[in-house]
Write a protein that holds these residues in place. Structure first.
Motif, PDB file in Angstrom:
ATOM      1  N   ASP A  37      29.390  23.428 -34.246  1.00  0.00           N
ATOM      2  CA  ASP A  37      28.962  22.601 -35.308  1.00  0.00           C
ATOM      3  C   ASP A  37      27.861  21.703 -34.725  1.00  0.00           C
ATOM      4  O   ASP A  37      28.128  20.814 -33.883  1.00  0.00           O
ATOM      5  N   TRP A  40      27.840  17.784 -34.357  1.00  0.00           N
ATOM      6  CA  TRP A  40      28.626  17.044 -33.174  1.00  0.00           C
ATOM      7  C   TRP A  40      27.695  16.545 -32.364  1.00  0.00           C
ATOM      8  O   TRP A  40      26.842  17.210 -31.929  1.00  0.00           O
ATOM      9  N   ILE A  71      29.107  30.404 -39.255  1.00  0.00           N
ATOM     10  CA  ILE A  71      28.649  29.139 -38.872  1.00  0.00           C
ATOM     11  C   ILE A  71      28.314  28.876 -37.431  1.00  0.00           C
ATOM     12  O   ILE A  71      27.361  28.448 -37.063  1.00  0.00           O
ATOM     13  N   HIS A  72      29.246  29.285 -36.684  1.00  0.00           N
ATOM     14  CA  HIS A  72      28.959  29.113 -35.305  1.00  0.00           C
ATOM     15  C   HIS A  72      28.081  29.932 -34.933  1.00  0.00           C
ATOM     16  O   HIS A  72      26.966  29.696 -34.095  1.00  0.00           O
TER      17      HIS A  72
END
Length: 125
Positions: A37, A40, A71-72
């Motif tokens: 993400d 972060w 997403i990663h």
């Protein structure tokens, strides 16, 4: 030397960066998880650390690029792969081509396929 304990553990990332390769080599697979993400606090410093290892990061990046977490994948492409050298990106070419030409619905929705295509175009041999 230790891995980050949470998404705000910048001290751990600084210690790992100071240690450098080969000391952090055993941690590369685990470090890639902290780029899942981009919001972060540790994501960008960890990405920069992975980039600094050059070819060392390739084997840690492959499982993400071959996985199902779009997403990663997006953040790995955006924060890490885009900053690698031409030679290091070339080592990921087959994975990037698959993402660009045979994406899943999630990869299309998250922009992974477009980003993979853009990286391939930017780093053409």
């Amino acid at each position: 030397m230790r891995l980050p304990e949470d998404k705000s553990d910048l001290d751990a990332v600084a210690q790992l960066a100071a240690a450098g390769l080969p000391a952090i080599a055993p941690f590369l697979d685990d470090l890639v998880a902290w780029v899942a993400d981009g919001n972060w606090p540790v994501a960008r410093p960890v990405a920069d650390l992975l980039v600094s290892t050059g070819r060392g990061a390739i084997s840690a990046l492959r499982p993400v690029l071959r996985g199902n977490d779009a997403i990663h994948q997006y953040f790995v492409l955006t924060l890490v792969v885009c900053q690698l050298s031409r030679d290091d990106v070339a080592a990921l070419r087959a994975d990037l081509e698959r993402l660009a030409t045979k994406p899943t619905t999630d990869q299309i929705r998250e922009g992974v396929s477009d980003l993979a295509e853009e990286i391939l175009q930017t780093f053409q041999p």
